[in-house]
Motif scaffolding. Sequence first.
Motif, PDB file in Angstrom:
ATOM      1  N   LYS A 124      40.215  28.504  63.764  1.00  0.00           N
ATOM      2  CA  LYS A 124      42.043  28.724  63.122  1.00  0.00           C
ATOM      3  C   LYS A 124      42.437  27.168  63.947  1.00  0.00           C
ATOM      4  CE  LYS A 124      42.924  32.257  65.195  1.00  0.00           C
ATOM      5  NZ  LYS A 124      44.269  33.497  66.364  1.00  0.00           N
ATOM      6  N   VAL A 125      43.429  26.677  62.041  1.00  0.00           N
ATOM      7  CA  VAL A 125      43.897  25.142  61.706  1.00  0.00           C
ATOM      8  C   VAL A 125      44.613  24.568  63.340  1.00  0.00           C
ATOM      9  CG1 VAL A 125      44.723  23.444  60.880  1.00  0.00           C
ATOM     10  CG2 VAL A 125      43.139  25.024  59.530  1.00  0.00           C
ATOM     11  N   TRP A 157      44.744  21.952  68.280  1.00  0.00           N
ATOM     12  CA  TRP A 157      45.563  21.727  69.677  1.00  0.00           C
ATOM     13  C   TRP A 157      44.251  21.155  70.337  1.00  0.00           C
ATOM     14  CZ3 TRP A 157      42.720  24.438  74.064  1.00  0.00           C
ATOM     15  CH2 TRP A 157      43.405  24.858  74.835  1.00  0.00           C
ATOM     16  N   ALA A 158      42.948  21.368  70.272  1.00  0.00           N
ATOM     17  CA  ALA A 158      41.510  21.242  71.079  1.00  0.00           C
ATOM     18  C   ALA A 158      41.543  20.047  71.065  1.00  0.00           C
ATOM     19  CB  ALA A 158      40.530  22.197  70.754  1.00  0.00           C
ATOM     20  N   VAL A 216      36.455  19.075  77.090  1.00  0.00           N
ATOM     21  CA  VAL A 216      37.521  19.276  77.843  1.00  0.00           C
ATOM     22  C   VAL A 216      37.780  20.559  78.209  1.00  0.00           C
ATOM     23  CG1 VAL A 216      39.356  20.029  76.467  1.00  0.00           C
ATOM     24  CG2 VAL A 216      39.549  18.577  78.633  1.00  0.00           C
ATOM     25  N   MET A 217      38.267  21.120  79.749  1.00  0.00           N
ATOM     26  CA  MET A 217      38.421  23.213  79.639  1.00  0.00           C
ATOM     27  C   MET A 217      39.697  23.265  78.841  1.00  0.00           C
ATOM     28  SD  MET A 217      35.780  23.709  81.143  1.00  0.00           S
ATOM     29  CE  MET A 217      36.056  25.185  81.745  1.00  0.00           C
ATOM     30  N   GLY A 218      39.944  24.336  78.634  1.00  0.00           N
ATOM     31  CA  GLY A 218      41.474  24.482  78.244  1.00  0.00           C
ATOM     32  C   GLY A 218      41.699  26.420  77.554  1.00  0.00           C
ATOM     33  N   SER A 219      43.001  26.366  77.697  1.00  0.00           N
ATOM     34  CA  SER A 219      43.212  27.868  77.259  1.00  0.00           C
ATOM     35  C   SER A 219      44.389  27.830  76.048  1.00  0.00           C
ATOM     36  CB  SER A 219      42.965  29.022  78.098  1.00  0.00           C
ATOM     37  OG  SER A 219      43.424  30.079  77.647  1.00  0.00           O
ATOM     38  N   PHE A 220      43.698  27.984  75.027  1.00  0.00           N
ATOM     39  CA  PHE A 220      44.314  27.445  73.357  1.00  0.00           C
ATOM     40  C   PHE A 220      46.077  29.114  73.210  1.00  0.00           C
ATOM     41  CE2 PHE A 220      45.521  29.253  69.341  1.00  0.00           C
ATOM     42  CZ  PHE A 220      46.300  28.061  69.092  1.00  0.00           C
TER      43      PHE A 220
END
Length: 258
Positions: A137-138, A143-144, A60-64
């Motif tokens: 990072k946890v 989140w992902a 999936v596309m995304g930005s943390f």
Amino acid sequence: MVRNLEYPKRAQNTVKRYDSRGTYDCGAIHQIINTTPVLHVAFPPGGDEPFAALLPMIGVMGSFDYPSADISEPLDCYLHGYVSARLMRLARDSEKGLPVTIAATKVDGLVLSLTPNSHSMNYRSAVLQGYAKPVEKVDEKLWAMEKITNKVIPDRWANTRVPPDGAEMSSTMILRVTIETASGKIRQGEPHDEAKDEKRPEITGSVWTGVVPVYEAYGEPIPSKGNQVEQLPTYINSYVARATEGNRTKALDAAKEP
């Protein structure tokens, strides 16, 4: 007038064949990735193996860093896999990140023309190229994992036993792919036959031409043997209906000339 963000054209991603169908629009490309259930990820397998490795994966596309970023903005691609898989090991051992190519295709229709050579499909496709590195990072990993789970069915994460326990977190690896180049290619519309055939009534009068719409349709949910929830949750039922109708509408619209 607002200009849509686009991926820069480079040698690797410039569409040459039927270039009018090409798109570099971030939003269009990301939408194809996010609505394709299974992505195909190619990567160099290492050693003396001459063939590229290719895996079906969920991503999936995304930005943390910017979780409110719109789908039309620059985003990373997150991939989910088992910690000891070859792809994960190679990415972990790569200082810069493992180069990967990610492909997604949606078929919207079968395009039937007068001659075999002119047959086609209505489709939406996207290809990403970038470097994959493990998420360390946890909080970013969780989140992902939530975004990937909710790609299966929206709101599914919150309606399951969460968060994952220690064993589940240890056995799962998430890769963040920083995108270097990307492009999409979209075909829609009717068959495009040559004038020499369209002027021959013995051909046009005997060969059916047109578009057969193709779309993903979700069936009636079937409870598992161990299921103890009698009422089908609304979020599942509504998604099944909404997604099926949305896919159908997209396929019917694609059958029309742009």
